[in-house]
Design a protein around this motif. Sequence first.
Motif, PDB file in Angstrom:
ATOM      1  N   ARG A 139      30.399  10.914  16.777  1.00 21.16           N
ATOM      2  CA  ARG A 139      30.893   9.541  16.703  1.00 21.16           C
ATOM      3  C   ARG A 139      32.151   9.419  15.862  1.00 21.16           C
ATOM      4  O   ARG A 139      32.754   8.365  15.786  1.00 21.16           O
ATOM      5  N   LEU A 194      36.765  17.031  11.760  1.00 23.26           N
ATOM      6  CA  LEU A 194      37.047  18.313  11.096  1.00 23.26           C
ATOM      7  C   LEU A 194      36.317  18.405   9.760  1.00 23.26           C
ATOM      8  O   LEU A 194      35.685  19.412   9.446  1.00 23.26           O
ATOM      9  N   TRP A 220      25.504  15.516  17.665  1.00 19.45           N
ATOM     10  CA  TRP A 220      25.127  14.113  17.763  1.00 19.45           C
ATOM     11  C   TRP A 220      25.622  13.326  16.551  1.00 19.45           C
ATOM     12  O   TRP A 220      26.077  12.194  16.669  1.00 19.45           O
ATOM     13  N   ILE A 221      25.546  13.972  15.367  1.00 22.62           N
ATOM     14  CA  ILE A 221      25.990  13.290  14.148  1.00 22.62           C
ATOM     15  C   ILE A 221      27.512  13.215  14.106  1.00 22.62           C
ATOM     16  O   ILE A 221      28.092  12.184  13.770  1.00 22.62           O
ATOM     17  N   ILE A 229      40.398  13.955  12.328  1.00 19.57           N
ATOM     18  CA  ILE A 229      40.323  14.596  11.040  1.00 19.57           C
ATOM     19  C   ILE A 229      38.953  14.387  10.388  1.00 19.57           C
ATOM     20  O   ILE A 229      38.453  15.250   9.682  1.00 19.57           O
ATOM     21  N   TYR A 230      38.297  13.248  10.688  1.00 18.66           N
ATOM     22  CA  TYR A 230      36.947  13.026  10.178  1.00 18.66           C
ATOM     23  C   TYR A 230      35.999  14.077  10.748  1.00 18.66           C
ATOM     24  O   TYR A 230      35.144  14.624  10.068  1.00 18.66           O
ATOM     25  N   PHE A 261      23.906  18.677  15.221  1.00 14.80           N
ATOM     26  CA  PHE A 261      25.193  18.525  14.521  1.00 14.80           C
ATOM     27  C   PHE A 261      26.133  17.666  15.368  1.00 14.80           C
ATOM     28  O   PHE A 261      26.800  16.768  14.869  1.00 14.80           O
ATOM     29  N   ILE A 269      33.664  16.647   8.648  1.00 11.15           N
ATOM     30  CA  ILE A 269      32.210  16.626   8.744  1.00 11.15           C
ATOM     31  C   ILE A 269      31.696  17.987   9.203  1.00 11.15           C
ATOM     32  O   ILE A 269      30.727  18.524   8.656  1.00 11.15           O
TER      33      ILE A 269
END
Lengths: 315, 346
Positions: free
Chosen positions: B116, B123, B112-113, B120-121, B110, B125
């Motif tokens: 990057r 949060l 690793w994905i 807020i992104y 998780f 994902i």
Amino acid sequence: MQQFVTVTLNGLTLAALYFVVASGFTLIFGLMRVVNMAHGSLYLLGGYIALEIQTRWFTSDSGLGLSLSGASDSEYSVWAWLVPLILATLIIGVIGVVLQQVFLRWNQGQDLRQALITIALSVILADQMLAYWGGISKDIAAPSAWPTSITLPGEVRFGFFRGVVVLSAAILIGLALYLIIKRTRFGKIVRAGVDDRDMVSALGINVNRVFIGMFFLGALLAGIGGVLGGTMISLAPGQDTAFLLNSLIVVIIGGMGSLGGAAIGALALGLVDAYADVYLVFGDLDLTNYSIIVTFALLVGVLAFRPLGLYGRPA
Amino acid sequence: MNPAVSTKRIAWPALAVAVGLFAVAPLFVSDFFVSAILTKTLWLGIAAASLIFLAAYGGMVSLAQVGIYGIAGMAYANLVLADGGAGTAINPYLALVLALLIATLVGLGFGWIAARSEGIYFLMITLAFSVLVYYFFSQVTGLSGFGGINSVDLPGIVGSPEQDPLPRYLLTLVVATLVFLGLGALSRTAFGLGMQGVRDEPARMRALGFDVTLHRTLAFGIAAFVAGIAGVLSVFYNTRITPGSINLAQTIDVLIVAVIGGLYRLEGAWLGALTYALIDNYSREWVPEVGNVLGPARFNTLIGVLFLVIVLASPGGLIGIWDSLRAKVRTPRRTPAPTPVPQTTE
């Protein structure tokens, strides 16, 4: 073949609904960098308000009123569906504006705090909706005059509301949004604001008014989605979560703030959902239970190559 | 939200007093209080601490912690003798190790994905991850049983909690103390300082030759290990695990615990958890009934409003309120505290 067409139509109509809801989410984010975690709550509340208007104003109490699904045997005219749709949509739009003005306006720029505020609001809203409308799933009734299903070439039967109304509503909404964003003054300001908010306000444009307009539009789309979804699927506690998740996945795939991305993301999610639910059977091996993994793989696959989504741009 | 993250050394006397109070508490309170309040506070605090660790030192507010703790709990429950699930019936201690291993590996994946993306992104994902884990376990009944996995076999050290909740409580207390000390110590190692550098100035850290993504991923893996511990302890606590106990509501509850305590200090996790457990248990008795809007059944409204008030009033949570009160009392007599690390990432 028949099955394939039906499944594809299922996927397309799901995608249409996802698009309507997610487009509001992504537009608000694109302009204001606000992640509205209460978007799913607005969806569900929109559906419930429409249901309430329909039962209060348009349901003749011919039955005993004890039907669990909320659907009685009374007749519904087209207005009995359109009036709740329009009113609920407008009410949700106004609620969105109130939410933005009261809770988010003075936190502009603190995106984490805004996300936490909207999460808190969604917790409260979910609990209050459960208190008021209960835990049993309910449907909004479609007009009785509309056929229940249509027959497509190749002897494929498909639900009329789902196949015709939802699909054409999504296409119309998509076109309308495209025109608003590309052709109107409001759209011009919005596009400029996405690129450089500070410059837009420095040019003397009342950014607050634009923000109000955008929150109204974004919330309104959640409301329309709620009424469409409440007629097409059903309204129940937990749908708010489900549609928040769907909107998240759609915009994570498509890229935050991009309308085209939302369309592509919704198509991808809807079709993957529909196909994975049916075609994950290999001989005796039935893997349809694991369909959520395919959705996950879709998300991971996109993120591994495009961390900001297909059409995403750095903030 | 940018209250300073504490980089102070651990306040040993305060820690000793807190642990001491927890340790002697069973002498003075009922068994119910020990289980329902104190034990729950400790394991829920560990889950929140894994979130606060990432948020405070890594600038990553992760909502995946409940997903990971669900994976650990489900893995443990499937590996030991239990009612429902795979029921592999291996030794509970071995199952414990395997469950933590699985949780950490999934966490690294998780991480690793997600690593990057930022802010807020990140949060969103991680929220998607957590909810997907929930949907996975609610769909795959082969792994989650119908209506959950019940009467899960516990390791001998826990004893039988129905008769005597004390061993389980003391075990949870020891583990919570170790987690607190471990995460605190880690934040002062080169790795922990690197994390804080990545939090504040990712571009500069990259220029200095740090592998920012790897750093974030490893931090996420460590937090996943801690979340896994909380997951296994939650199974010890409930002796069962259901998909419903790792759903979005639980994800948000852990976030609420962390935010109420304060997202910027590890000790806030347990303060928030204690507040949460107390309200959860006792609000039903004193909350007035106001039509449908408020009442004993409307716990979520109550906790939601508290959450909202804390977020609006004090971004640093209860710990933040305490800190600012103390600062007010002390400023006239003492030189101002050294300027804390400013947090530039919004």
